[in-house]
Design an enzyme around this catalytic site. Structure first.
Site, PDB file in Angstrom:
ATOM      1  N   THR B  13      23.744  12.901  10.357  1.00  0.00           N
ATOM      2  CA  THR B  13      24.194  14.297  10.329  1.00  0.00           C
ATOM      3  C   THR B  13      23.060  15.266   9.986  1.00  0.00           C
ATOM      4  OG1 THR B  13      26.342  13.527   9.597  1.00  0.00           O
ATOM      5  CG2 THR B  13      25.894  15.857   9.321  1.00  0.00           C
ATOM      6  N   ARG B  45      17.293   3.535  13.760  1.00  0.00           N
ATOM      7  CA  ARG B  45      17.418   2.074  13.786  1.00  0.00           C
ATOM      8  C   ARG B  45      17.578   1.587  15.222  1.00  0.00           C
ATOM      9  NH1 ARG B  45      21.306   1.532   9.145  1.00  0.00           N
ATOM     10  NH2 ARG B  45      19.967   1.655   7.305  1.00  0.00           N
ATOM     11  N   GLY B 133      23.162  20.671  -1.463  1.00  0.00           N
ATOM     12  CA  GLY B 133      23.185  21.060  -0.040  1.00  0.00           C
ATOM     13  C   GLY B 133      22.528  22.394   0.253  1.00  0.00           C
ATOM     14  N   GLY B 186      36.697  14.157   6.328  1.00  0.00           N
ATOM     15  CA  GLY B 186      35.285  13.790   6.423  1.00  0.00           C
ATOM     16  C   GLY B 186      34.464  14.153   5.200  1.00  0.00           C
ATOM     17  N   LYS B 204      21.719  13.905  -8.817  1.00  0.00           N
ATOM     18  CA  LYS B 204      21.320  15.306  -8.641  1.00  0.00           C
ATOM     19  C   LYS B 204      20.940  15.960  -9.975  1.00  0.00           C
ATOM     20  CE  LYS B 204      24.250  15.712  -4.533  1.00  0.00           C
ATOM     21  NZ  LYS B 204      25.647  15.988  -4.100  1.00  0.00           N
TER      22      LYS B 204
END
Lengths: 328, 328
Positions: B13, B45, B133, B186, B204
């Site tokens: 993503t 990969r 983010g 999701g 974090k």
């Protein structure tokens, strides 16, 4: 070790704060930046009034004295009103000084001009303190704009009116009661016009327009409505509905490229980013294309918040230079 | 015009987001920075799976291929787990590439080491995307730290658990119902362990400890408590009292210099800066000595928010260089 010579123009609350922060952080700034910062002149109206002990020898009432300092590299400006502040900073830039200002009235009107001139002279203009005191909205937005577009800005940019609206809601105070308490606490001036009319917030949103959109709307086209228009009935009605009045300064770039702005009391719902911002806090919410909505919140005024972001402007400007000398 | 060659490691993503942002903003970045950015290799990969049309020729499954690119200057990394990410970035830094990472697991453990190495090589490490983010907490804190000290950090650093706690409060959902919906949308992985246990937020807050305090507490001394310990009774009780549970990651420097940290559900009152942060939003509140408490709020995850702050890291790094060449 090299010493950077700096002057402070105006020695009220913010000017004194700069002097204190520079002295308290002398060792830390030296360690981080590899250069020492020394305040060598302070421009005041009355040189007989030594407001901070130990500064008498630095005081002058002549801008010529300030600009004549050999090797002057940085000018901090904390005066009010457009003039003579603009003329002083223009002259400083012309002789290749970096300038760092807290003067929103001057910067809203002449900021672009000053920045253009600085560019041609190879110096920097720091103006974090012109908007929202200690809240680093200018640097945050500059950084965001490297990749994102900002389409809309909504801010609580005046702590005094936010304090008043908070108390009117929480304590059911009248406008007059809230204003009297704000004045007693030193949040509002004896003449509160600039705060309550929205003129103060208007100047700040214009500075943000310059940064976000590269231009301002025509000032005559911007509605600026103060909080003194709100009635007790409106406040009670909002409370009953779970809504809150905020004094919102906002600006938006429309699809056709037009910039529109206004300053007015707005009713906001609990999911609005400005809903939770109470008391003297300031906040700015930016709508961006990639990140979504970002909100920055903090103290919008005060000696130390405002002065510390100005010294951060200095550190950023000098740090860039120093960093580059090393890394190239 | 000069072209900066860059590679992307990992094409999930976030990696795909970087590719999209770089291409969408190509002209704007070129205009602002005076150099063009070109993605020349993408490490994956499975090179047979062309996830973004037009990228087939860029795909490779060999890090040797990536690092052999003549004139490679920037490596974006969006892999998970400490290894092989750390080894790849170390090699990139050793050959004087700037590196920009979103990998909090690697960075919490090896971030200081990577930054030390980068310093000796004269390159930069961008890590804005490792925490929260799209919320620019790293840059904001770096800037604040030029003059202020940060004494305490409290953050909502995991959007998934904040979404779940929000729904459990607003909709009276059970933990299982909230988790199922987070997975359907999701927000949560099939195995939600890292989110709900607090391990994700723990990494974090460790990255923020490095930045704010220059060191981390001993990991074994940090209590990390997930949200799965909360009972329906506790949530109902909080609601009745007008309080809210937030999953708070916090760190503090005590008077004696000790760094303490924990991650746990906390009951917060309406005047707490994290009280209003609902849904998948992240927020970080920093207590500073001069400014007071500053809070930054925004989307804590997502392809575009995360990718755009990584491209901002690039723009900041390259912009410094370009800026200096011009202004000296």
């Amino acid at each position: 070790m090299a010493t950077i010579k700096a002057a402070i123009l105006g020695f009220g609350t913010v000017g004194q704060g700069i002097y204190h922060v520079v002295n308290e952080k002398r060792a830390q700034l030296k360690a981080k930046l590899g250069v020492e910062l020394e305040i060598v002149k302070i421009l005041v109206r009355d040189t007989k009034n030594e407001r901070v002990p130990g500064t008498a020898a630095l005081l002058t009432d002549s801008i010529e004295d300030v600009l004549a300092v050999d090797g002057l590299q940085v000018v901090f400006e904390a005066i009010v009103d457009e003039e003579p502040a603009f003329t002083y900073l223009k002259r400083a830039v012309e002789q290749r000084c970096h300038v760092i200002t807290a003067n929103k009235v001057m910067f809203a009107k002449r900021g672009m001009e000053l920045q253009q001139l600085a560019k041609t002279k190879g110096v920097h203009v720091g103006y974090e303190a012109t908007v929202a005191g200690g809240v680093p909205i200018i640097k945050t937005m500059k950084n965001i704009l490297l990749v994102n577009d900002v389409s809309r800005i909504q801010g609580i940019l005046n702590g005094t009116t936010n304090y008043m609206l908070t108390k009117m809601r929480q304590e059911n105070w009248s406008y007059d009661e809230a204003l009297a308490e704000a004045q007693r606490l030193g949040y509002a001036e004896a003449d509160p016009y600039n705060d309550v009319s929205g003129q103060d917030a208007f100047k700040k949103i214009m500075v943000l327009c310059d940064l976000a959109f590269g231009e301002q709307p025509n000032w005559d086209d911007v509605d600026v409505i103060g909080i003194n228009t709100l009635t007790t009935e409106q406040l009670e009605d909002a409370k009953a509905k779970g809504l809150r009045y905020r004094h919102v300064a906002e600006a938006e770039k429309l699809e056709d490229g037009t910039i529109v702005a206004k300053v007015a009391p707005q009713l906001v719902a609990p999911d609005h980013p400005l809903y939770p911002i109470d008391d003297v806090f300031n906040a700015v919410a930016m709508e961006t294309n990639y990140i979504g909505t970002l909100t920055v919140t903090g103290p919008g005024a005060g000696m130390y918040p405002t002065a510390s972001v100005m010294v951060e402007d200095y550190a950023e400007i000098i740090g860039k230079r120093a960093g580059f000398t090393v890394s190239i």
